[in-house]
Design a protein around this motif. Structure first.
Motif, short mmCIF file in Angstrom:
data_model
loop_
_atom_site.label_atom_id
_atom_site.label_comp_id
_atom_site.label_asym_id
_atom_site.label_seq_id
_atom_site.Cartn_x
_atom_site.Cartn_y
_atom_site.Cartn_z
N TRP A 146 0.86 -1.19 0.00
CA TRP A 146 0.00 0.00 0.00
C TRP A 146 0.90 1.24 0.00
CZ3 TRP A 146 -2.44 1.95 5.19
CH2 TRP A 146 -3.15 3.14 4.97
N ILE A 148 0.93 5.10 0.10
CA ILE A 148 0.18 6.36 0.28
C ILE A 148 1.09 7.48 0.78
CG2 ILE A 148 -0.69 5.67 2.60
CD1 ILE A 148 -3.28 7.31 1.83
N THR A 149 1.99 7.17 1.75
CA THR A 149 2.80 8.26 2.30
C THR A 149 3.97 8.57 1.36
OG1 THR A 149 4.10 6.76 3.67
CG2 THR A 149 2.17 7.75 4.69
N GLY A 154 4.33 12.76 4.87
CA GLY A 154 3.99 11.56 5.64
C GLY A 154 2.60 11.73 6.22
N THR A 155 2.52 12.44 7.33
CA THR A 155 1.24 12.74 7.95
C THR A 155 0.30 13.42 6.96
OG1 THR A 155 2.30 12.97 10.09
CG2 THR A 155 0.18 14.07 9.83
N LEU A 158 -1.99 11.36 4.83
CA LEU A 158 -3.07 10.66 5.52
C LEU A 158 -4.19 11.63 5.91
CD1 LEU A 158 -0.92 8.37 7.86
CD2 LEU A 158 -1.73 7.89 5.57
N LEU A 164 -5.66 19.13 9.58
CA LEU A 164 -4.52 19.36 10.46
C LEU A 164 -3.51 20.34 9.86
CD1 LEU A 164 -5.57 16.42 11.32
CD2 LEU A 164 -3.31 16.08 12.14
N TRP A 194 8.80 3.96 3.57
CA TRP A 194 8.10 3.19 4.59
C TRP A 194 7.04 2.27 4.05
CZ3 TRP A 194 10.11 2.58 9.08
CH2 TRP A 194 11.01 3.54 9.56
N SER A 196 5.26 -0.71 3.33
CA SER A 196 5.44 -2.09 3.81
C SER A 196 5.36 -3.04 2.62
CB SER A 196 4.37 -2.45 4.83
OG SER A 196 4.45 -1.57 5.93
N GLN A 249 10.66 -2.97 3.85
CA GLN A 249 10.06 -1.69 3.49
C GLN A 249 10.98 -0.94 2.54
OE1 GLN A 249 9.18 -0.69 7.79
NE2 GLN A 249 7.26 -0.06 6.87
N GLU A 403 3.45 3.75 12.70
CA GLU A 403 2.91 2.99 11.57
C GLU A 403 1.44 3.34 11.29
OE1 GLU A 403 3.65 -0.94 12.76
OE2 GLU A 403 3.32 -1.82 10.80
#
Ligand SMILES: Cc1cc2nc3c(=O)[nH]c(=O)nc-3n(C[C@H](O)[C@H](O)[C@H](O)COP(=O)(O)OP(=O)(O)OC[C@H]3O[C@@H](n4cnc5c(N)ncnc54)[C@H](O)[C@@H]3O)c2cc1C
Length: 424
Positions: A146, A148-149, A154-155, A158, A164, A194, A196, A249, A403
């Motif tokens: 997957w 996405i980041t 990173g944050t 998501l 935020l 990162w 996975s 990773q 994670e």
């Protein structure tokens, strides 16, 4: 009220309740108990030895073809827990089986549990989003991941609704974007180190920003399954890290990668739904996995407290040791109970609650970390050495609080969901 109408409870002369291996859990039905027993055996005989061996290897050695990671995948396949099976269960059965599956895998080895989970994600999401093409075209035995980041987001990746985002922030271009051209999705850029299974995956369920006439739009992106053998896809080196070392990773790079539109799971209009869906299940899965990790640390500590003697007595006979074990068990049981409660709630809701899944993830990962730390303390000096299993569990648990989203950030987002569940 007539007191003689009240039932009197039989009470043995010497009340005594012995916990089983799953502490104060009421008995499961025969089918669920058999499922768990077979997973416990798999976790004991296959996962723990392989996980401990891979933990000592370099990240490159773990990812290399022929490593015991692939033996784990093939042994896991022999259990017959296909997605077809999971989706064929009733809501009631799935609400019971799904947490048991990941609790037991987590009890065996956190890194391998997440490798197995990430492996199924492209297929899982194709089933969720109703993409028959992907389900027919590719085998479930392929290794999934997957993405996405991103290195610079990173944050932020998501936080699709950007609740935020800092009012003075300058967020810059996404690292990975896609556009539709001539019946294909064309992808450029990269995902974070990162991801996975990123360094070994055959298929990636990729979440990225849409390129529009006004520049990239991370709020309305694409969710697309990308086979990694396509021209233009390349991988970074497997990442060296503190815990979950059995889980390879690494980055994924996309250089003008063209994938046919049949691989699209969600376009810009549906992107938030696809993010919501994967987050909800991933957070629940993390809750179950790290409830299992917490129980594993507790089990080791309890056994050691019976074996290790000081003052000629097993250390569990010392008052403070018994007290500490009590609080460890309290955390294990509450993580597991909450996760199962959320699994049940979400199984029956037309739209599962993301904030509920976040409660499970944050609680279970924090409890796993605390219990693993307490387990090291229980082992004294031995707890710090690689000769004993608890230092590895501690390292595995530490990674889980970052994670799938830092726990602090999940708590803010989960809190906002309490104001308006439409926010993602
Ligand atoms: C074991 C593991 C497995 C993972 N698996 C995957 C995977 O399969 N696929 C994938 O795509 N990614 C994966 N990730 C990446 C993971 O989701 C990110 O590491 C995580 O979301 C945090 O992003 P970051 O590392 O860039 O940290 P940053 O986003 O840079 O955060 C750094 C710090 O700043 C804080 N912070 C950042 N932004 C805010 C804000 N707006 N408000 C308040 N605080 C903020 C964070 O809480 C954190 O403490 C995995 C990570 C780990 C550790």
């Amino acid at each position: 009220m007539n007191p003689s109408n009240l039932p009197t409870q039989e009470w043995p002369a010497e009340p005594k309740v012995q916990f089983g291996p799953w502490a104060c859990e009421p008995p499961l039905d025969d089918e669920s108990e058999a499922f768990r027993q077979s997973l416990r055996q798999f976790a004991t005989k296959v996962m723990r030895p392989i996980g401990q061996e891979l933990d000592r290897l370099s990240a490159e050695q773990v990812a290399a073809k022929g490593s015991r990671l692939y033996e784990f995948f093939s042994q896991y396949d022999k259990l017959g827990i296909s997605l077809e099976l999971l989706f064929s269960l009733s809501d009631e059965q799935r609400a019971v089986m799904f947490p048991i599956l990941f609790e037991e895998l987590g009890w065996g080895d956190a890194g391998l549990a997440i490798a197995a989970a990430a492996r199924m994600l492209p297929f899982y999401m194709a089933a969720k989003m109703g993409n028959q093409f992907v389900l027919k075209e590719y085998s479930e035995q392929l290794i999934g991941c997957w993405g996405i980041t991103e290195p610079d987001h990173g944050t932020d990746s998501l936080d699709v609704s950007q609740q935020l985002f800092h009012s003075q922030g300058r967020y810059g271009r996404p690292n990975c974007t896609a556009r539709v051209s001539d019946g294909h999705i064309v992808i450029n850029g990269q995902k974070a180190a990162w991801v996975s299974n990123g360094s070994i995956a055959d298929l990636c369920v990729l979440y990225c920003a849409a390129e529009t006439a006004n520049g990239p739009d991370p709020q309305h992106g694409f969710c697309v399954v990308v086979p990694t053998h396509l021209p233009g896809v390349s991988r970074g080196k497997p990442l060296e890290k503190i815990g979950q070392r059995a889980l390879p990773q690494g980055e994924l790079y996309f250089d003008n990668v063209k994938v046919s539109i049949d691989h699209l799971l969600a376009g810009p209009e549906d992107f938030k739904r696809a993010v919501y869906a994967i987050h909800t299940d991933a957070n629940l899965l993390m809750g179950a996995t790290f409830s299992g990790v917490a129980r594993s640390a507790y089990d080791h500590a309890l056994a050691y407290a019976h074996e290790r003697k000081q003052g000629g007595l097993p250390i569990i006979r010392h008052q403070d040791v018994a007290r500490r074990l009590f609080h460890m068990l309290r955390k294990v049981e509450s993580a597991q109970a909450l996760t199962r409660r959320v699994a049940r709630f979400n199984a029956f809701e037309p739209v599962p609650a993301l904030q509920a899944a976040m409660l499970a993830k944050v609680t279970a990962t924090e409890h796993a970390f605390e219990v693993a730390s307490d387990a090291i303390q229980m082992f004294g000096g031995n707890g710090l050495t690689c000769e004993y299993p608890v230092e590895k569990i501690f390292r595995d648990a530490r990674a889980s609080m970052i994670e799938d989203g830092c726990n602090q950030v999940l708590a803010i987002k989960g809190g906002y969901n309490l104001i308006n569940p439409e926010w993602l």
